[in-house]
Design an enzyme around this catalytic site. Sequence first.
Site, PDB file in Angstrom:
ATOM      1  NE  ARG A   1     -27.628  22.959 -34.398  1.00  0.00           N
ATOM      2  CZ  ARG A   1     -28.511  23.608 -35.351  1.00  0.00           C
ATOM      3  NH1 ARG A   1     -28.441  23.368 -36.462  1.00  0.00           N
ATOM      4  NH2 ARG A   1     -29.376  24.543 -34.888  1.00  0.00           N
TER       5      ARG A   1
ATOM      6  CD  GLU B   1     -31.224   8.983 -24.385  1.00  0.00           C
ATOM      7  OE1 GLU B   1     -30.809  10.247 -24.386  1.00  0.00           O
ATOM      8  OE2 GLU B   1     -31.581   8.480 -25.442  1.00  0.00           O
TER       9      GLU B   1
ATOM     10  CG  HIS C   1     -25.734  26.978 -40.709  1.00  0.00           C
ATOM     11  ND1 HIS C   1     -26.423  25.781 -40.320  1.00  0.00           N
ATOM     12  CD2 HIS C   1     -26.873  28.010 -40.560  1.00  0.00           C
ATOM     13  CE1 HIS C   1     -27.744  26.084 -39.736  1.00  0.00           C
ATOM     14  NE2 HIS C   1     -28.089  27.385 -40.110  1.00  0.00           N
TER      15      HIS C   1
ATOM     16  N   GLY D   1     -34.191  11.777 -28.252  1.00  0.00           N
ATOM     17  CA  GLY D   1     -34.427  13.219 -27.800  1.00  0.00           C
ATOM     18  C   GLY D   1     -35.677  13.682 -27.941  1.00  0.00           C
ATOM     19  CG  ASN D   2     -35.966  17.982 -27.607  1.00  0.00           C
ATOM     20  OD1 ASN D   2     -36.251  17.846 -26.475  1.00  0.00           O
ATOM     21  ND2 ASN D   2     -34.639  18.867 -28.013  1.00  0.00           N
ATOM     22  N   GLY D   3     -37.314  15.219 -30.696  1.00  0.00           N
ATOM     23  CA  GLY D   3     -38.127  14.369 -31.641  1.00  0.00           C
ATOM     24  C   GLY D   3     -38.676  13.137 -31.590  1.00  0.00           C
TER      25      GLY D   3
END
Length: 403
Positions: free
Chosen positions: A330, A42, A217, A15-17
């Site tokens: 999440r 991927e 959250h 992913g992004n990180g």
Amino acid sequence: MTSSQPTKLVICGGGNGAHAWAGIASSQPDTDVCVLTLFQDEAERWSNFLKEHDFTVNLYSKGECYKKLKTKPRLVTKKPEEVVPGCDVIVFVLPSFVHEQYLEAIKPYIEPGTIIVGLPGRSGLEFQIRGILGDVGGKCTIMNFESLPWATRITEFGKSCEVLGTKATLQGSQRIGSVPPKKVPQATLQKLLGESPALQIKGDLLGLTLVSGGYLHPCILYDRWADWDGKPVDKQPLFYQGISEKAAIWLSTLSDEVVSIGKEIAKQSPGTDMSNVGHLFDWFKRCYVDEVEDMSSLYRAITTNKAYAGLTHPMLQVEEGKWVPNFNYRYMAEDLPYVLIVIRGIAEVVGVETPNIDKLILWAQKIMNKEYLVDGKIQGKDVKETRAPQKYGFTTLKELLGQ
């Protein structure tokens, strides 16, 4: 614990990180960087792109691109046997619910003395590592950090990404395994990240598990939806800025209970450094000093935080202009089994009463149709889906500490 050989890093994730660190780490001298991604195709896609060109990371500060890194990891693969044997550092840069899949995949190939890092690892990572890897897990050094080092996004998969911002500092904890690592953990990781963020290693892993803030959250969700009549609403309500003052006070009591758990651990195990366990309000003061307009109370710190401006509750549109809460987001799906239940499980082991945390769990597990806390104990049928110490049979403080 030192070695002049190139540092062999395995980044788990796609992913992004993972994209950001693959480029940043590959640009450092004396590094051998590989990526392990198990998700669909991927690895194949990323590998095919790298055959034709370098990987580009655009680094930004205050909205301006100040550096372009053009480099590439040595290998991107879905086969752990190609990269895990002999590596120095394995880093999880992916959601916590996927960690188990990767730990099972690397288990046959990981060697004692390896440094395993959660970036971030969330609560209970150390329990899961020892629970899955067994004896070898206790021989590895475990490091865990509170967040990702960057705000980053992929611009073109396998080809480029943007690092929109880099934290100045990043707090984490570590526990050296029974087999010393070949590299000095903090210095090695700092080299792989570059100058920023500056890594601050403090306290025991158990403390980091407690301060992950995963009750923030669910508490805000409880405040807004506990008395909901089930009817769709006309707009997506503000999340952080919509919290009530009463809920902020209750949130503070939840944090008080977490601090009490840390104090009890330090009392029962005086040699264990729990100095990294602090109140959620103190966390806001440390992490959002430049974003919060009014730090006079926890309520004001949350509602005047510019980083939270305009963020809304996770919602699902059921018809035009009508919304219902998305409890599978999440904020519940991860924060409950990978943070809140882990914290409650630790409290149970060390004998600390947590009535407010219990109240939140009982509401959340009902909403999620899960069963974790039953008759005052972490023993429900869905504990197997969490990282609570009870899942792995850890029922004493010594077991929690890996002793």
